[in-house]
Design an enzyme around this catalytic site. Structure first.
Site, short mmCIF file in Angstrom:
data_model
loop_
_atom_site.label_atom_id
_atom_site.label_comp_id
_atom_site.label_asym_id
_atom_site.label_seq_id
_atom_site.Cartn_x
_atom_site.Cartn_y
_atom_site.Cartn_z
N LYS A 172 0.83 -1.21 0.00
CA LYS A 172 0.00 0.00 0.00
C LYS A 172 0.87 1.27 0.00
O LYS A 172 2.10 1.18 -0.03
CB LYS A 172 -0.97 -0.03 1.19
CG LYS A 172 -1.84 -1.31 1.25
CD LYS A 172 -2.89 -1.37 0.13
CE LYS A 172 -3.57 -2.72 -0.04
NZ LYS A 172 -4.53 -3.11 0.97
C1 LIG Z 1 -5.51 -4.09 1.53
C2 LIG Z 1 -6.96 -3.90 1.59
C3 LIG Z 1 -7.71 -4.18 2.75
C4 LIG Z 1 -7.16 -4.92 3.94
O1 LIG Z 1 -6.06 -4.34 4.52
P1 LIG Z 1 -5.07 -5.26 5.41
O2 LIG Z 1 -4.16 -4.24 6.01
O3 LIG Z 1 -4.38 -6.19 4.47
O4 LIG Z 1 -5.89 -5.96 6.42
C5 LIG Z 1 -9.06 -3.85 2.75
N1 LIG Z 1 -9.65 -3.30 1.69
C6 LIG Z 1 -8.97 -3.05 0.54
C7 LIG Z 1 -9.68 -2.41 -0.59
C8 LIG Z 1 -7.61 -3.36 0.46
O5 LIG Z 1 -6.95 -3.12 -0.69
#
Ligand SMILES: *Cc1c(COP(=O)(O)O)cnc(C)c1O
Length: 376
Positions: free
Chosen positions: A180
């Site tokens: 991310k």
């Molecule tokens: C990455 C992601 C999540 C979950 O985040 P984590 O930190 O991996 O638990 C939820 N929603 C979307 C759209 C994502 O891309």
């Protein structure tokens, strides 16, 4: 292998973590508050509450919104499963809406059709880092008295109408997984301008237990006193991770600028290739965080293109498997065919490598191999 995404860790990040390890506070210390302050500033909100994943942030935000058994939570089917799962955790029912075929973001028209008396929250996702139609969703949420939660897991650093995309909803959630915009290893946060939502998220991340004198239900029995007021979880972010987050946040602007520049390079390298659809470009009103660069190919060719690119060391991926089509959701009674545009989008999508430090040479290699794969 050129990965589809990867983190950028520098010496300053390592030093920040080492300093925290030596500080005496591994968790529940000052680094978390420091990170929350910096994050609220970046998000353009009054409050940020850090938790230990984006999924925990969704769970906590839905809890704060009052989502409970029997309620419905409206979200796009083109998302990571967690957007739906967090509703299931609370005994609520995720209802999946179709998307706009160009952006992959939730269709306002389809979402409107799927609102019922049971809908409690509406949760657009900023697919690939591009802000959804936040103004339209806000209007829709106000009209139907829904809590407006933005799943901005992919879009920290994106702007909408010139402001941080995370500042438009009642609550927005972020993820700090290594792929991310910034990373804390694992981590997430809820940002909001609403002090009550912030308080409830804090309560939820720490077992539902509070020591806050202003909110105790019973009389304080002594210095040790605390109350469990709801069923929460241990969703706390350790100080070690928060220190990494604060250090990463200092480079957020540069990360997004580099991702956007790499996206523009792909736009140039991949233009006018028959059978290849590129993601929409940024506009002044809508600037993506460029989490992904999803190209679209003929559904009949997608598998061969994907396999060829992987065999050539290009770490392509597909985002996302429509949530309602997963076996778990099938056992819950969700039907394939219920979100045709999402299913069609999925059958044609391939995310090609995009991360802040991708080089021109790597992008040229991706473009060359992608062209070859389409000619197969
Ligand atoms: C990455 C992601 C999540 C979950 O985040 P984590 O930190 O991996 O638990 C939820 N929603 C979307 C759209 C994502 O891309």
């Amino acid at each position: 292998m050129i990965p589809y995404s990867t983190q950028d860790i520098r010496e300053a990040d390592i030093q920040a973590v080492v300093t925290t390890l030596r500080s005496g506070w591994l968790t529940q210390g000052p680094a978390v508050e420091q990170f929350e302050k910096a994050l609220a500033k970046a998000a353009g909100t009054k409050y940020a509450v850090a938790v230990n994943s984006g999924t925990a942030a969704l769970h906590a935000a839905y809890f704060a919104a009052g989502v409970k058994k029997g309620d419905e939570v409206l979200a796009p089917a083109l998302t990571f499963a967690a957007t739906g799962n967090a509703a299931l955790y609370l005994g609520a029912k995720p209802v999946f809406a179709d998307v706009d075929s160009t952006t992959g973001n939730m269709s306002v028209a389809d979402a409107r059709k799927k609102i019922t008396k049971k809908t409690r929250a509406i949760v657009p996702v900023d697919y690939a880092g591009r802000p959804a139609g936040l103004a339209a969703f806000k209007t829709l949420a106000r009209k139907h008295k829904l809590v407006f939660i933005s799943d901005a897991a992919q879009s920290l650093g994106a702007t909408y109408r010139g402001k941080p995309a995370g500042s438009f909803a009642d609550m927005s959630i972020y993820s700090f997984h290594p792929v991310k915009s910034i990373t804390t290893g694992e981590g997430g946060a809820v940002v909001t301008d609403n002090p009550e939502y912030a308080r409830l998220v804090k309560l939820f991340r720490s077992h539902g237990i509070t020591k806050d004198a202003a909110h105790l239900k019973n009389k304080k029995e002594g210095g040790w006193y605390m109350e469990q007021q709801a069923l929460g979880y241990n969703y706390r972010m350790p100080d070690i991770n928060a220190a990494l987050g604060t250090s990463q946040l200092r480079r957020l602007k540069s990360f997004i600028a580099k991702r956007a520049a790499a996206a523009r390079r792909y736009d140039r390298l991949l233009k006018n290739i028959p059978g290849l659809i590129l993601p929409p470009q940024d506009s002044a009103a809508n600037r993506s965080a460029w989490h992904l660069y999803p190209v679209r190919v003929d559904a009949a060719k997608r598998r061969a293109v994907f396999d060829y690119l992987r065999s050539r060391g290009i770490g392509v991926q597909v985002h996302h498997i429509p949530v309602h089509t997963h076996p778990h959701y099938q056992t819950l009674g969700y039907k394939k065919g219920s979100c045709p545009k999402v299913e069609r989008f999925y059958s044609t999508a391939i995310s090609i490598p995009l991360f802040p430090n991708i080089t021109l040479r790597q992008q040229q290699q991706v473009a060359r191999e992608l062209k070859k794969s389409l000619a197969l």
